[in-house]
Design an enzyme around this catalytic site. Sequence first.
Site, PDB file in Angstrom:
ATOM      1  N   HIS A 273       0.556  22.598  11.758  1.00 45.43           N
ATOM      2  CA  HIS A 273       1.729  22.160  12.628  1.00 45.43           C
ATOM      3  C   HIS A 273       1.855  23.218  13.381  1.00 45.43           C
ATOM      4  O   HIS A 273       2.924  23.099  14.394  1.00 45.43           O
ATOM      5  CB  HIS A 273       2.817  22.087  11.444  1.00 45.43           C
ATOM      6  CG  HIS A 273       2.808  20.887  10.437  1.00 45.43           C
ATOM      7  ND1 HIS A 273       2.695  19.907  10.823  1.00 45.43           N
ATOM      8  CD2 HIS A 273       2.804  20.946   8.918  1.00 45.43           C
ATOM      9  CE1 HIS A 273       2.572  19.009   9.685  1.00 45.43           C
ATOM     10  NE2 HIS A 273       2.735  19.462   8.614  1.00 45.43           N
TER      11      HIS A 273
ATOM     12  N   ASP B 171      -4.620  15.581   5.892  1.00 48.32           N
ATOM     13  CA  ASP B 171      -3.325  15.986   5.279  1.00 48.32           C
ATOM     14  C   ASP B 171      -2.410  14.767   5.353  1.00 48.32           C
ATOM     15  O   ASP B 171      -2.587  14.272   6.322  1.00 48.32           O
ATOM     16  CB  ASP B 171      -2.644  17.378   6.131  1.00 48.32           C
ATOM     17  CG  ASP B 171      -1.417  17.912   5.533  1.00 48.32           C
ATOM     18  OD1 ASP B 171      -1.621  18.947   4.515  1.00 48.32           O
ATOM     19  OD2 ASP B 171      -0.598  17.386   5.605  1.00 48.32           O
TER      20      ASP B 171
ATOM     21  N   HIS C 173       0.642  14.736   6.450  1.00 47.51           N
ATOM     22  CA  HIS C 173       1.454  15.057   7.590  1.00 47.51           C
ATOM     23  C   HIS C 173       0.661  15.319   8.968  1.00 47.51           C
ATOM     24  O   HIS C 173      -0.571  15.638   8.710  1.00 47.51           O
ATOM     25  CB  HIS C 173       2.298  16.342   7.374  1.00 47.51           C
ATOM     26  CG  HIS C 173       3.281  16.366   6.402  1.00 47.51           C
ATOM     27  ND1 HIS C 173       2.878  17.119   4.982  1.00 47.51           N
ATOM     28  CD2 HIS C 173       4.143  15.783   5.976  1.00 47.51           C
ATOM     29  CE1 HIS C 173       3.718  16.911   4.056  1.00 47.51           C
ATOM     30  NE2 HIS C 173       4.801  16.096   4.478  1.00 47.51           N
TER      31      HIS C 173
END
Length: 347
Positions: A130, A166, A168
Site C-alpha cells: 500500500h 492479497d 486488498h
Amino acid sequence: MRKVIPMSSTLLLTDPLFFQHDPGQGHPESPSRLRRILGVLASTPVKGTVMTAPRSATEAELASVHTPELLAYLQRINGHRAQIDPDTQVSPDSVDAARLAAGASVQAVEAVMKGEARNGFALVRPPGHHAEPDKAMGFCLYNNAAIAAEAGRKLGAERVLVLDWDVHHGNGTQAAFWSRRDVMYQSVHQFPYFPGTGAAPEVGVGAGEGYTINVGLPGGNSDADYGMIFEELLLPVAEAYRPQLILVSAGFDSHQHDPIGGMDVSERGFAAMCSAMKSLADSVCQGRLVLLLEGGYSLEGLSQSVHACVEVLAGRKDSFPTGDTHADAKDALRASREAMRPYWPRV
C-alpha cells in the site's frame, strides 16, 4: 561470515527486529503474525530451505521508488511513536524494521538473480504494497515489492512481473509502475474494498497502458474461482509477457478464516496459486521467483498458508481444485478480460 546457501535451496529471510515493529494493542498487523509463522516452520521444517538474516535497504534502493520527502519524513519519526494515518501506527523500531523488510526483499531478488538460491520468501513485516511513492499508508511504510522489482531491473531483468494475491489491492505497487511496461502488475483482490483502487478499467497509462491487470472480486470467492482467474487470464498474459523475474505480493488475508478479508480461500488454494507461479517461473525465467509477505490476520490461516507455500517453493506441486465457480467471479473475470483484450488479444 556470510552463510553459504546451496543453489538448489529455497531462501527464507527473517530477523527478530521484525517483532519490534509494534503498531499497538489490538492492531491486526501484530508481531504475533510472524511469530506464529516461524513457530510453524520450526515445528514442521521444510526440507530444502535455508533461513538467513537479511540486510537493510540502502538509501539508493529506497529512493528508487520513494520520494525524498517521504524518506525524510520517515527518518524524522524514526525512534518515536507516531500515527501516520488511522490505520498506520509506528513504534520506535518500526522504521528500522521497515527498512530491513525492504532490504530482505532486495536480498531475496539478488540471490535468485545471481543463481545463489532456487527461489525465496521474505518473511517480513511491516508489509509494503500500500505504500505509494510519496505516501506511507495501510500498515505499510516502504513498498517492498516495488523496491525489489527495481532491484531486479538493475540486475538485468528487462521485464519483471509482480503478482499480488492479497485481499486488498496493492495501490502503491500499481502507482509505482503505472506508466511503465518493464514491470507488469497483476492483482486479484476484493473490490470494492480498501483502499478503493483496483477496478478492471485501471490498466495503466502511456507506455504502461495494458501492463496493469486488475481482477476485483466481490467477496466469498473460492479456490476454484481463483483457479479460473489464474488459468484464464493472469497466467496467459504473464506467459505472453515472458518476465525474467517474478515477484509475488503474498498476502494471506483472502483466507477463509481471516477476520478482515471476506474471501473463502484455503491454505491449499494459496499453495495452488504459488505452484502456478512456480511453474510459470520454471518455464519462462529459470525459476526466478520471490514471495514477499504482505497481509494475513488469522494466525492459523496465515501460518498454515505460508507453510504450504514454502513446501511448494521447495518442490511440492499443488493444483487448483475442480468445482463450481461463482457467477460473480465469472462476471469479474469477463470485465477484466474485456479491459485487457485491446492489449493481449489472446485472452
